[in-house]
Scaffold this active site. Structure first.
Site, short mmCIF file in Angstrom:
data_model
loop_
_atom_site.label_atom_id
_atom_site.label_comp_id
_atom_site.label_asym_id
_atom_site.label_seq_id
_atom_site.Cartn_x
_atom_site.Cartn_y
_atom_site.Cartn_z
N ARG A 45 0.84 -1.20 0.00
CA ARG A 45 0.00 0.00 0.00
C ARG A 45 0.87 1.26 0.00
O ARG A 45 1.80 1.38 0.79
CB ARG A 45 -0.91 0.00 1.23
CG ARG A 45 -1.69 1.29 1.47
CD ARG A 45 -2.58 1.13 2.69
NE ARG A 45 -3.22 2.39 3.07
CZ ARG A 45 -2.87 3.14 4.10
NH1 ARG A 45 -1.84 2.77 4.87
NH2 ARG A 45 -3.50 4.25 4.38
N ARG A 90 -5.76 17.88 7.02
CA ARG A 90 -4.43 17.60 7.55
C ARG A 90 -3.75 18.89 7.99
O ARG A 90 -3.93 19.94 7.37
CB ARG A 90 -3.55 16.88 6.51
CG ARG A 90 -3.92 15.43 6.34
CD ARG A 90 -2.91 14.64 5.52
NE ARG A 90 -3.32 13.24 5.47
CZ ARG A 90 -2.93 12.31 6.32
NH1 ARG A 90 -2.09 12.61 7.29
NH2 ARG A 90 -3.37 11.07 6.21
N LYS A 110 -12.93 3.12 1.67
CA LYS A 110 -12.61 3.19 3.10
C LYS A 110 -13.78 3.85 3.84
O LYS A 110 -14.17 4.98 3.53
CB LYS A 110 -11.33 4.00 3.30
CG LYS A 110 -10.10 3.36 2.68
CD LYS A 110 -8.90 4.28 2.70
CE LYS A 110 -8.41 4.54 4.10
NZ LYS A 110 -7.19 5.41 4.09
N THR A 120 -6.16 -0.48 10.78
CA THR A 120 -5.86 0.49 11.84
C THR A 120 -5.51 -0.16 13.18
O THR A 120 -6.32 -0.84 13.79
CB THR A 120 -7.01 1.50 12.07
OG1 THR A 120 -7.53 1.95 10.82
CG2 THR A 120 -6.49 2.71 12.86
#
Length: 470
Positions: free
Chosen positions: A32, A73, A217, A275
């Site tokens: 990934r 972010r 996701k 995660t």
């Protein structure tokens, strides 16, 4: 053979040919690339290394490009990281500044219009918590309610707030072009909330002439609520538990995860649990017992894959992390009851391929077959068989190198690259040879073979053969 696949995030700790080869040896099935970090030049170098390593090892390995999505972010810090304590005052400013222990850049002016006093803000997968105390024209001033370390470019999440941002940003448009240009196998789409997000992504992939499968996701409450329509519109789901844990109560995550896995299997879609699966291995050589149990539980629920993030990207023990996850998977799979549950629950099939896949699994159980071997140009037959989670190993023989690597993510499937066979006799002989070479069967054992007849007709799997290995 291990059935549950392993996704490894490539980063500073593994960004070399030697390390990627070690990850492949340890059990990595998917590499990934997280586009939220680094630039296209560095990602190109990493991608080239992965392709070289998988060719060197002669192993299938899919490449997954992870988009940024409409995420928030922060900027950078003078010393790359700060440690914040409970009660500290901390400012998020829309100005382009170099951060320190009191302020960091957060370049989203639209936030100032939707934030409210006492709103909670989370950072670094919910590990840090802030409360908004004041909002000005250029900044929002917060109080730290849960402290910790905050470093460059970490994501922040604000529960139940989504900014009016286009799903495919200018940066992600370039990321998708990069993925298509390099003909990677998967694009994992961050922060998918509804079907229209996926429609926008598909239009962008089509614009650049891509053929990538999409893994959505799920990280928000809206995404959870729209799960069924999202599943219908994509090729698989990633249970992204980080930001999800800031959107719903943390005690609800196990039930949501279990539900997502079940829904994906029922709809014949891939599913990845992600995660903090072995989070402590970023700094410790051994995982906690709770982490080991967490990975095992995903496998008991028959998740298609589990994922390592910081453990392999920036951790101290990346190879050990992958090896540990592979060992947990192998040990757990020995305890899982395959066949019975799924062949009982999923008897309602209405498409030819699903019917063939179901029949192949049922036949393998009935005759005690050691493996199910399918010949597949694009891998759809292997995907369909995988849905029923059979006890028998699944082998997909293909002459297409893209399919060979794409199937590395499909639960239970061992891809094999071989020359195209011209007759049914050649295919059955090859099936017998492959089963023996992989040590799945020996002379006299039975295997199930699926193929399309007539041989010249592509894309049609319509026959099942019970074959005694010679």
């Amino acid at each position: 053979m291990r059935k549950t696949k392993i996704v490894c995030t490539i980063g500073p700790s593994t960004n070399s040919f030697e390390k990627i080869v070690e990850l492949l040896r340890a059990g990595m099935n998917v590499a990934r690339l997280n586009m939220s970090h680094g630039d296209l030049t560095s990602h190109q170098e990493t991608l080239n290394l992965v392709k070289r390593a998988r060719e060197y090892m002669k192993l299938p390995c899919a490449i997954m490009v992870d988009t940024c999505g409409p995420e928030l972010r922060i900027g950078t810090f003078k010393d790359h990281r700060v440690e914040l304590k409970k009660g500290d005052k901390f400012i998020f400013t829309v100005e382009d500044v170099v951060g320190d222990s009191g302020v960091v850049s957060c370049p989203y002016p639209a936030l100032l219009k939707v934030l409210k006093v006492n709103q909670k803000i989370y950072a670094n997968n919910g590990l840090l918590e802030f409360v908004v105390k004041e909002i000005t024209k250029r900044e929002f001033i917060c109080r730290v309610s849960v402290g910790g370390v905050l470093s460059d470019h970490k994501s922040i999440s604000i529960p139940h707030i989504r900014l009016p941002l286009p799903y495919v940003s200018e940066k992600d448009d370039k990321n998708i072009e990069f993925a298509v240009r390099n003909d990677v196998e998967y694009i994992s789409a961050s922060f998918v909330s509804n079907k229209s997000d996926l429609d926008a992504l598909k239009r962008t992939i089509k614009k650049y002439g891509g053929r990538q499968e999409i893994i959505a996701k799920i990280e928000s409450l809206e995404g959870i609520n729209n799960l069924d329509t999202i599943i219908d519109a994509c090729d698989g789901i990633m249970v992204a538990r980080g930001d999800m844990g800031t959107e719903i109560a943390i005690e609800q995550i196990p039930a949501v995860q279990k539900n997502m896995i079940a829904h994906c299997i029922a709809h014949a879609k891939k599913v990845i649990v992600a995660t903090e699966m072995l989070e402590s291995m970023t700094t410790q050589r051994r995982p906690t017992r709770a982490e080991t149990t967490d990975v095992a539980q995903a496998i008991y629920d028959k998740s298609g894959a589990t994922m390592l993030s910081g453990e392999t990207a920036s951790g101290c023990y990346p190879i050990e992390s992958c090896d540990t996850m592979a060992k947990i998977a192998l040990a757990t799979e020995k305890m899982v009851s395959y066949d019975d549950e799924f062949l009982c629950n999923y008897t309602s099939v209405n498409k030819s391929l699903s019917a063939i896949a179901y029949s192949a699994c049922a036949s393998s159980r009935a005759v005690g077959a050691k493996a199910i071997l399918c010949f597949s140009d694009k891998g759809k037959t292997a995907d369909a068989i995988s849905r029923f989670r059979p006890k028998a190993d699944i082998v997909a023989v293909t002459h297409d190198s893209y399919t060979f690597n794409r199937l590395a993510l499909t639960w239970g499937v061992t891809p094999v690259l071989a020359n195209e066979q011209k007759t049914q006799e050649e295919m059955l002989a090859l099936a017998s040879t492959v089963a023996k070479n992989l040590k799945l069967a020996k002379t006299g054992d039975k295997i199930i073979v699926t193929l399309g007849l007539p041989i010249a007709l592509k894309g049609t799997t319509n026959a099942i053969h019970i074959l005694e290995v010679e």
